[in-house]
Scaffold this motif. Structure first.
Motif, PDB file in Angstrom:
ATOM      1  N   PRO A  59      -0.823   9.971  -5.437  1.00  0.00           N
ATOM      2  CA  PRO A  59      -0.027  11.155  -5.796  1.00  0.00           C
ATOM      3  C   PRO A  59       1.367  10.781  -6.297  1.00  0.00           C
ATOM      4  O   PRO A  59       2.025   9.912  -5.723  1.00  0.00           O
ATOM      5  N   ILE A  60       1.794  11.430  -7.368  1.00  0.00           N
ATOM      6  CA  ILE A  60       3.100  11.159  -7.964  1.00  0.00           C
ATOM      7  C   ILE A  60       3.869  12.472  -8.138  1.00  0.00           C
ATOM      8  O   ILE A  60       3.349  13.419  -8.736  1.00  0.00           O
ATOM      9  N   GLU A  98       0.860  -1.179   0.000  1.00  0.00           N
ATOM     10  CA  GLU A  98       0.000   0.000   0.000  1.00  0.00           C
ATOM     11  C   GLU A  98       0.902   1.238   0.000  1.00  0.00           C
ATOM     12  O   GLU A  98       1.618   1.493   0.965  1.00  0.00           O
ATOM     13  N   VAL A  99       0.869   1.991  -1.066  1.00  0.00           N
ATOM     14  CA  VAL A  99       1.724   3.161  -1.228  1.00  0.00           C
ATOM     15  C   VAL A  99       0.861   4.414  -1.258  1.00  0.00           C
ATOM     16  O   VAL A  99      -0.153   4.468  -1.959  1.00  0.00           O
ATOM     17  N   HIS A 100       1.257   5.430  -0.496  1.00  0.00           N
ATOM     18  CA  HIS A 100       0.467   6.655  -0.404  1.00  0.00           C
ATOM     19  C   HIS A 100       0.995   7.784  -1.287  1.00  0.00           C
ATOM     20  O   HIS A 100       0.276   8.749  -1.559  1.00  0.00           O
ATOM     21  N   LEU A 101       2.252   7.680  -1.725  1.00  0.00           N
ATOM     22  CA  LEU A 101       2.835   8.681  -2.608  1.00  0.00           C
ATOM     23  C   LEU A 101       4.067   8.080  -3.270  1.00  0.00           C
ATOM     24  O   LEU A 101       4.760   7.263  -2.652  1.00  0.00           O
ATOM     25  N   LEU A 148       1.189  17.314  -0.500  1.00  0.00           N
ATOM     26  CA  LEU A 148       0.373  16.326  -1.201  1.00  0.00           C
ATOM     27  C   LEU A 148      -0.238  15.310  -0.233  1.00  0.00           C
ATOM     28  O   LEU A 148      -1.414  14.974  -0.345  1.00  0.00           O
ATOM     29  N   ILE A 149       0.564  14.820   0.709  1.00  0.00           N
ATOM     30  CA  ILE A 149       0.067  13.850   1.683  1.00  0.00           C
ATOM     31  C   ILE A 149      -1.057  14.451   2.516  1.00  0.00           C
ATOM     32  O   ILE A 149      -2.118  13.836   2.704  1.00  0.00           O
ATOM     33  N   ASP A 150      -0.831  15.667   3.028  1.00  0.00           N
ATOM     34  CA  ASP A 150      -1.837  16.299   3.894  1.00  0.00           C
ATOM     35  C   ASP A 150      -3.137  16.562   3.156  1.00  0.00           C
ATOM     36  O   ASP A 150      -4.235  16.305   3.678  1.00  0.00           O
TER      37      ASP A 150
END
Length: 228
Positions: A75-76, A46-49, A116-118
């Motif tokens: 997000p990339i 599981e990758v978030h960015l 991006l994460i936030d």
């Protein structure tokens, strides 16, 4: 929940520096040194960015981005040693959310990662008093960041989602390109008007027969013309 970031970078020293910065901020870090390995790691975790270098052995970053976008809106952030604006434009056309040119400050990259994460994983992102936004058959659910068009789900990238919701929240109001840049990226922007145009074009394509709800105001920007 701890967020996981995949670094796809074949330069060992640079990858280690970025990894240390991310670790110090509490992120879990996965690493890949080529495009094929990156796709395998992405499928297994599981990758978030994703921080994705363009010039990679085996399979380049553009190809990796294209394949991931077939199934995921993760997000990339793309990295490149070239400052060619056409490279930047291609990255955004393929669905990248941000673009960083080497050499760069790891602190600046970290700031973009955090933004991006936030904004992507915070349930309160873009939410005022309501969890949903509905107009002209387009239904946005902010907590899950999902968009349906007349009941059919459509997959938007982080940036496409942000642009759509910003325009919808300001329905009937002209939003300049500068306003979009400040809202979506929030820092000095490396691209030009073609970059914004590229995101809008991708978004319109995904909206299908609803694409005409996003109206271009020549030499100014865009507005969303819908009906509640």
């Amino acid at each position: 929940m701890q967020k996981t970031i995949l670094i796809v970078e074949d330069e060992d020293i640079l990858r280690e520096i970025v990894k240390d910065y991310l670790w110090n901020e509490g992120y879990e870090v996965l690493e890949s040194v080529d495009g094929n390995e990156a796709l395998a790691v992405f499928e297994e975790h599981e990758v978030h960015l994703i921080i994705l270098d363009i010039m990679l052995p085996e399979l380049d970053g553009w190809s990796v981005c294209r394949r991931i976008r077939k199934s995921s809106n993760v997000p990339i952030i793309m990295l490149t040693a070239r400052a060619d604006e056409d490279d930047t434009l291609l990255g955004f056309e393929l669905g990248a959310d941000d673009y960083v040119t080497k050499p760069y400050s790891p602190a600046i990259l970290l700031a973009r990662v955090k933004r991006l994460i936030d904004s992507r994983y915070s349930n309160t992102s873009n939410v005022s008093s309501e969890d949903t936004l509905i107009s002209s058959g387009i239904h946005v659910h902010f907590p899950s960041r999902t968009v349906t068009i007349e009941g059919e789900m459509t997959s938007l990238t982080h940036t496409e989602f942000e642009i759509l919701t910003y325009l919808m929240q300001n329905q009937g109001i002209i939003i300049t390109r500068e306003q979009l840049i400040n809202k979506i990226w929030g820092y000095e922007f490396a691209g030009d008007d073609r970059t914004i145009n590229s995101h809008i074009r991708n978004l319109r394509h995904k909206l299908g027969h609803k694409a005409n709800l996003i109206v271009t105001v020549i030499r100014v920007g865009y507005k969303f013309e819908g009906e509640a």
